[in-house]
Design a protein around this motif. Structure first.
Motif, PDB file in Angstrom:
ATOM      1  N   ILE A 143      37.810  44.134  29.743  1.00 20.38           N
ATOM      2  CA  ILE A 143      38.661  45.231  29.280  1.00 20.38           C
ATOM      3  C   ILE A 143      40.021  44.635  28.934  1.00 20.38           C
ATOM      4  CG2 ILE A 143      39.736  47.438  29.862  1.00 20.38           C
ATOM      5  CD1 ILE A 143      37.494  47.877  31.895  1.00 20.38           C
ATOM      6  N   TRP A 144      40.599  45.074  27.817  1.00 22.76           N
ATOM      7  CA  TRP A 144      41.861  44.553  27.318  1.00 22.76           C
ATOM      8  C   TRP A 144      42.904  45.669  27.207  1.00 22.76           C
ATOM      9  CZ3 TRP A 144      42.108  39.268  25.699  1.00 22.76           C
ATOM     10  CH2 TRP A 144      40.880  38.600  25.709  1.00 22.76           C
ATOM     11  N   ILE A 184      42.428  43.063  31.652  1.00 21.54           N
ATOM     12  CA  ILE A 184      42.724  43.807  32.870  1.00 21.54           C
ATOM     13  C   ILE A 184      41.419  44.061  33.603  1.00 21.54           C
ATOM     14  CG2 ILE A 184      44.757  44.927  31.867  1.00 21.54           C
ATOM     15  CD1 ILE A 184      43.025  47.481  31.592  1.00 21.54           C
ATOM     16  N   TRP A 185      41.536  44.403  34.845  1.00 24.43           N
ATOM     17  CA  TRP A 185      40.431  44.781  35.702  1.00 24.43           C
ATOM     18  C   TRP A 185      39.415  43.656  35.837  1.00 24.43           C
ATOM     19  CZ3 TRP A 185      40.646  47.080  39.730  1.00 24.43           C
ATOM     20  CH2 TRP A 185      39.563  47.722  40.357  1.00 24.43           C
ATOM     21  N   LYS A 186      38.181  43.985  36.176  1.00 22.21           N
ATOM     22  CA  LYS A 186      37.165  42.989  36.500  1.00 22.21           C
ATOM     23  C   LYS A 186      36.297  42.684  35.285  1.00 22.21           C
ATOM     24  CE  LYS A 186      35.158  45.304  39.754  1.00 22.21           C
ATOM     25  NZ  LYS A 186      34.258  45.630  40.895  1.00 22.21           N
ATOM     26  N   PRO A 187      35.768  41.466  35.172  1.00 20.80           N
ATOM     27  CA  PRO A 187      34.819  41.165  34.085  1.00 20.80           C
ATOM     28  C   PRO A 187      33.565  42.020  34.208  1.00 20.80           C
ATOM     29  CG  PRO A 187      35.609  39.143  35.138  1.00 20.80           C
ATOM     30  CD  PRO A 187      36.055  40.280  36.007  1.00 20.80           C
ATOM     31  N   GLY A 188      32.915  42.258  33.072  1.00 20.54           N
ATOM     32  CA  GLY A 188      31.647  42.961  33.065  1.00 20.54           C
ATOM     33  C   GLY A 188      31.746  44.460  33.178  1.00 20.54           C
ATOM     34  N   CYS A 189      32.955  45.021  32.995  1.00 25.38           N
ATOM     35  CA  CYS A 189      33.156  46.461  33.127  1.00 25.38           C
ATOM     36  C   CYS A 189      33.549  47.083  31.783  1.00 25.38           C
ATOM     37  CB  CYS A 189      34.228  46.771  34.161  1.00 25.38           C
ATOM     38  SG  CYS A 189      33.798  46.243  35.840  1.00 25.38           S
ATOM     39  N   VAL A 190      33.381  48.397  31.702  1.00 27.68           N
ATOM     40  CA  VAL A 190      33.689  49.156  30.497  1.00 27.68           C
ATOM     41  C   VAL A 190      34.706  50.240  30.844  1.00 27.68           C
ATOM     42  CG1 VAL A 190      32.751  50.711  28.735  1.00 27.68           C
ATOM     43  CG2 VAL A 190      31.402  48.744  29.513  1.00 27.68           C
ATOM     44  N   ASN A 191      35.780  50.332  30.057  1.00 27.57           N
ATOM     45  CA  ASN A 191      36.704  51.448  30.193  1.00 27.57           C
ATOM     46  C   ASN A 191      36.108  52.670  29.497  1.00 27.57           C
ATOM     47  OD1 ASN A 191      37.219  49.801  27.733  1.00 27.57           O
ATOM     48  ND2 ASN A 191      38.578  51.503  27.208  1.00 27.57           N
ATOM     49  N   VAL A 214      30.345  53.523  38.978  1.00 28.83           N
ATOM     50  CA  VAL A 214      31.384  54.312  38.317  1.00 28.83           C
ATOM     51  C   VAL A 214      32.570  54.422  39.267  1.00 28.83           C
ATOM     52  CG1 VAL A 214      31.989  56.536  37.294  1.00 28.83           C
ATOM     53  CG2 VAL A 214      29.676  55.600  37.004  1.00 28.83           C
ATOM     54  N   SER A 215      33.758  54.033  38.770  1.00 31.60           N
ATOM     55  CA  SER A 215      34.948  54.025  39.617  1.00 31.60           C
ATOM     56  C   SER A 215      36.100  54.743  38.928  1.00 31.60           C
ATOM     57  CB  SER A 215      35.383  52.592  39.939  1.00 31.60           C
ATOM     58  OG  SER A 215      34.395  51.918  40.694  1.00 31.60           O
ATOM     59  N   LEU A 216      36.981  55.286  39.750  1.00 28.09           N
ATOM     60  CA  LEU A 216      38.242  55.875  39.283  1.00 28.09           C
ATOM     61  C   LEU A 216      39.364  54.912  39.630  1.00 28.09           C
ATOM     62  CD1 LEU A 216      39.741  58.376  38.098  1.00 28.09           C
ATOM     63  CD2 LEU A 216      39.968  59.185  40.462  1.00 28.09           C
ATOM     64  N   LEU A 217      40.129  54.491  38.614  1.00 28.33           N
ATOM     65  CA  LEU A 217      41.230  53.549  38.802  1.00 28.33           C
ATOM     66  C   LEU A 217      42.566  54.247  38.621  1.00 28.33           C
ATOM     67  CD1 LEU A 217      39.937  50.513  36.670  1.00 28.33           C
ATOM     68  CD2 LEU A 217      39.262  51.194  38.996  1.00 28.33           C
ATOM     69  N   LYS A 218      43.639  53.586  39.100  1.00 27.82           N
ATOM     70  CA  LYS A 218      44.989  54.111  38.909  1.00 27.82           C
ATOM     71  C   LYS A 218      45.931  52.968  38.571  1.00 27.82           C
ATOM     72  CE  LYS A 218      46.217  53.874  43.847  1.00 27.82           C
ATOM     73  NZ  LYS A 218      46.668  54.647  45.024  1.00 27.82           N
ATOM     74  N   SER A 219      47.043  53.306  37.904  1.00 29.22           N
ATOM     75  CA  SER A 219      48.044  52.304  37.545  1.00 29.22           C
ATOM     76  C   SER A 219      49.403  52.969  37.448  1.00 29.22           C
ATOM     77  CB  SER A 219      47.688  51.646  36.202  1.00 29.22           C
ATOM     78  OG  SER A 219      48.712  50.756  35.785  1.00 29.22           O
ATOM     79  N   PHE A 244      49.244  48.313  33.033  1.00 28.46           N
ATOM     80  CA  PHE A 244      48.591  47.008  32.952  1.00 28.46           C
ATOM     81  C   PHE A 244      47.876  46.620  34.247  1.00 28.46           C
ATOM     82  CE2 PHE A 244      51.739  46.281  29.473  1.00 28.46           C
ATOM     83  CZ  PHE A 244      50.826  45.943  28.476  1.00 28.46           C
ATOM     84  N   ASN A 245      48.469  46.917  35.367  1.00 31.07           N
ATOM     85  CA  ASN A 245      47.906  46.529  36.654  1.00 31.07           C
ATOM     86  C   ASN A 245      47.163  47.718  37.253  1.00 31.07           C
ATOM     87  OD1 ASN A 245      49.121  43.722  37.076  1.00 31.07           O
ATOM     88  ND2 ASN A 245      50.949  44.952  36.619  1.00 31.07           N
ATOM     89  N   TRP A 246      45.847  47.578  37.344  1.00 36.44           N
ATOM     90  CA  TRP A 246      45.001  48.673  37.789  1.00 36.44           C
ATOM     91  C   TRP A 246      44.361  48.337  39.135  1.00 36.44           C
ATOM     92  CZ3 TRP A 246      44.394  53.262  35.057  1.00 36.44           C
ATOM     93  CH2 TRP A 246      44.994  53.289  33.780  1.00 36.44           C
TER      94      TRP A 246
END
Length: 292
Positions: free
Chosen positions: A155-156, A172-179, A210-215, A219-221
């Protein structure tokens, strides 16, 4: 379609492996579901819809803008008096080294100028435009080069600095994930993601997370709730919205079976309670209109 005054080329469903998709339509108020006619739609009080206007390809685009046969994966936001509109263009709907993401802007959603064109020599999808703390952010993810596989890489994120000026994309975030979807709530940026490819479970792979992120800065999640990092196993695309009391609602696509409808209380929005739905929610989007 003809009775509804629509351009059939925009809304006709075509076999994915045989035909290229042709264009995008921008819905400035509320668009008709593509399988319905105008007289099939029950109006919702306070909501109206305009005539469908084809944007891509369309007369309002900058001269010389090169487009592929497939134009899809789009998002739209308003910032500092302008519309910012992003979409994916490629030879077909499937992964390609020729894929580009195009960001346009316009004061009136009719005449557009290029803000940024992104090309990384591999597939890119899910362009997302987010206004957070009076700053404009752009997100997307890179995937593979093989049209027969779904291979999320990174994710960029980018930030708008002025007309035609954006920061360089950074992972940003972890490899292999989709925003999937991002929006601001109570001054905090929120984003739903899914990892482990999302669709591999239909072929015997591991179920997705499936996860819920915050920032706070775009940029930093981090996980919304580090003690509960995964809200749901076995889903993928998760759209979300809040009611007037701040309670959380989401619908989650599931390739392997029943999709999910989930909710969480305002004081604990990371604690999802879900029920099965008989429907498969492809590319879900939730939005709020007044109190609805």
């Amino acid at each position: 379609p003809a009775a509804a005054g629509m351009n059939p080329s925009i809304i006709r469903m075509r076999p994915a492996f045989k035909q290229k998709f042709t264009g995008l339509a921008l819905f400035l108020t509320l668009a008709l579901p593509c399988a319905m006619r105008a007289d099939d739609v029950n109006p919702v009080p306070g909501i109206s819809y305009s005539t469908l206007e084809q944007v891509v390809p369309g007369p309002g685009l900058p001269e010389g803008l090169e487009l592929g046969g497939a134009n899809n994966n789009l998002d739209l936001a308003q910032y500092e008096g302008r519309f910012f509109f992003a979409f994916r263009t490629a030879p077909t709907h499937f992964a390609s080294r020729e894929t580009r993401l195009i960001i346009l802007s316009s004061p009136d959603a009719k005449t557009w100028q290029v803000e940024k064109i992104i090309h990384k020599g591999r597939d890119m999808r899910e362009p997302r435009v987010l206004v957070h703390k009076n700053r404009l952010f752009f997100y997307f993810f890179t995937a593979g080069k093989n049209p027969w596989t779904f291979s999320p890489q990174h994710i960029w994120a980018m930030e708008y600095e002025g007309p035609g000026q954006w920061t360089e994309p950074r992972t940003i975030w972890k490899p292999g994930c989709v925003n999937w979807r991002a929006k601001e709530h109570n001054g905090v940026a929120l984003m739903t993601t899914y990892c482990a490819a999302g669709v591999t479970e239909t072929m015997g792979g591991e179920p997705s997370e499936v996860s819920l992120l915050k920032s706070e800065d775009g940029f930093n999640w981090t996980y919304y709730d580090p003690e509960r990092p995964v809200q749901l196993y076995g889903g993928s695309e998760a759209a979300f919205e809040f009611d007037d009391e701040g309670n959380f609602y989401t619908v989650v696509r599931n390739e392997a079976g029943a999709s999910k409808i989930c909710s969480a209380p305002a004081d604990d929005i990371g604690n999802w309670e879900c029920v099965d739905s008989p429907y498969k929610y492809d590319s879900p989007l939730m939005f709020k209109h007044n109190s609805q």
